[in-house]
Write an enzyme that holds these catalytic residues in place. Structure first.
Site, PDB file in Angstrom:
ATOM      1  N   SER A  11       0.817  -1.216   0.000  1.00  0.00           N
ATOM      2  CA  SER A  11       0.000   0.000   0.000  1.00  0.00           C
ATOM      3  C   SER A  11       0.849   1.263   0.000  1.00  0.00           C
ATOM      4  CB  SER A  11      -0.936   0.007   1.212  1.00  0.00           C
ATOM      5  OG  SER A  11      -0.197  -0.089   2.424  1.00  0.00           O
ATOM      6  N   GLY A  12       2.096   1.149  -0.474  1.00  0.00           N
ATOM      7  CA  GLY A  12       2.966   2.305  -0.615  1.00  0.00           C
ATOM      8  C   GLY A  12       2.699   3.050  -1.913  1.00  0.00           C
ATOM      9  N   CYS A 129      12.285  -0.172 -12.948  1.00  0.00           N
ATOM     10  CA  CYS A 129      11.870   1.014 -13.697  1.00  0.00           C
ATOM     11  C   CYS A 129      12.877   1.317 -14.806  1.00  0.00           C
ATOM     12  CB  CYS A 129      11.692   2.204 -12.766  1.00  0.00           C
ATOM     13  SG  CYS A 129      13.184   2.684 -11.838  1.00  0.00           S
ATOM     14  N   GLY A 164      11.726   1.033  -0.322  1.00  0.00           N
ATOM     15  CA  GLY A 164      11.857  -0.218  -1.070  1.00  0.00           C
ATOM     16  C   GLY A 164      12.922  -0.114  -2.140  1.00  0.00           C
ATOM     17  N   ARG A 166      15.453   2.014  -2.238  1.00  0.00           N
ATOM     18  CA  ARG A 166      16.766   2.184  -1.621  1.00  0.00           C
ATOM     19  C   ARG A 166      17.299   0.876  -1.043  1.00  0.00           C
ATOM     20  NH1 ARG A 166      17.821   7.708  -0.888  1.00  0.00           N
ATOM     21  NH2 ARG A 166      16.053   9.024  -1.488  1.00  0.00           N
TER      22      ARG A 166
END
Length: 319
Positions: A11-12, A129, A164, A166
């Protein structure tokens, strides 16, 4: 046409953006559950306000939900370590998993490159990403000429790199490197991530460098055309994805030392293909500078929709 039910674990920022994309953009997916471990998180609060069922008890809470059996696809937007445990817990239930962490348990998937290769896999990995932004370009070059070495540099705003990201820098570079080779088609790959502390934050920038055999004018035009078409393919599901400038070509003499890039290469004239990209976020939940997160959620959404279409087609043939 029925919608496939999906759940989001995490839920971040990434999980919340993904939930909003499912609710706002998808005609093929139905948001069935948002899963977190912090009952006070903004993601769970937003989910409740938007009428989505929630649990703050993690995967165990998801499995205990009354409509769990109806869920077709589960997105995991947690961390590499957490995904290993989540996948193990969900394996007995036969759910399709789309992993947005660098855990790389399942095959790598980049929607613009051979999307249909792994539609039957129980667990697919969305790389990173940086991988989603750059691997299509490596593949576009490799479609014209062999890529002996592919290097990508992903520069993202420090503000868009949550705990997350990092905590998974090592996994990011290794997973992206492997996918440059396995999906992009480079003989050897390298990935670098830069957390840019600039204020105001800069949007995501990506550099792709491909070492190929010496290219003459016709081949250069073919590579540039292939890259341009690939950028359009990615932009179809990531509207903020674009070239910053024309594709660049730099000739490298046969005497140049390139064995550190690929020790299997023999001396010969080569060409470096350089591609510069920019990724701006859509602003559904995250700010526009967080294009690194937007491209992950957009790509995951595209994969889930294609999985649902594929499953429906298989079911139709079976009946």
């Amino acid at each position: 046409m029925t919608r496939g039910k999906v759940a989001v674990i995490g839920s971040g920022n990434i999980g919340t953006d993904l939930m909003i994309k499912v609710l706002r953009l998808s005609e093929r997916l139905e948001m069935a559950a948002m899963v977190g471990i912090d009952a006070a998180s903004d993601g769970l609060a937003r989910a409740r306000r938007m009428g989505v069922a929630t649990t703050a008890d993690g995967v165990a809470g998801l499995i205990a939900m009354p409509d769990f059996a109806e869920i077709d696809v589960v997105f995991d937007a947690t961390s590499a370590a957490a995904h290993v445990a989540n996948a193990r817990a969900l394996e007995p239930f036969g759910k399709r998993l789309i992993d947005l962490t660098p855990a790389a348990i399942g095959p790598y998937v980049v929607p613009a490159v051979r999307l249909d290769d792994h539609l039957d896999a129980p667990n697919v990995n969305m790389v990173t990403c940086g991988g989603q932004a750059t691997i299509p370009i490596v593949a576009a070059v490799a479609a014209v000429t062999p890529v002996h070495y592919g290097e990508i540099v992903a520069s993202i705003s420090s503000r868009s790199a949550g705990p997350g990201t990092r905590a998974n820098i090592d996994e990011f570079t290794e997973t992206t490197r492997a996918a440059i080779e396995q999906v992009g088609g480079a003989a050897r790959g390298k990935a670098i991530i830069v957390l840019n502390p600039a204020d105001p934050p800069l949007i995501m920038r990506d550099t792709v460098l491909c070492l190929v055999d010496r290219l003459e004018d016709d081949a250069r035009a073919a590579v540039a055309g292939s890259v341009t078409r690939m950028v359009a393919d990615v932009a179809a599901y990531v509207p903020g994805y674009r070239l910053k400038q024309a594709v660049q070509f730099t000739d490298i003499d046969a005497a140049a030392s390139i064995r550190t890039l690929n020790p299997d290469l023999h001396p010969a004239p080569r060409t470096q293909v350089s591609v510069y990209l920019e990724v701006e976020g859509a602003g559904h939940y995250l700010p526009a500078y967080a294009g690194n997160l937007d491209i992950m959620t957009s790509a995951a959404l595209r994969v889930a929709e294609r999985m649902v279409d594929h499953a429906e087609a298989v079911a139709a043939v079976s009946t």
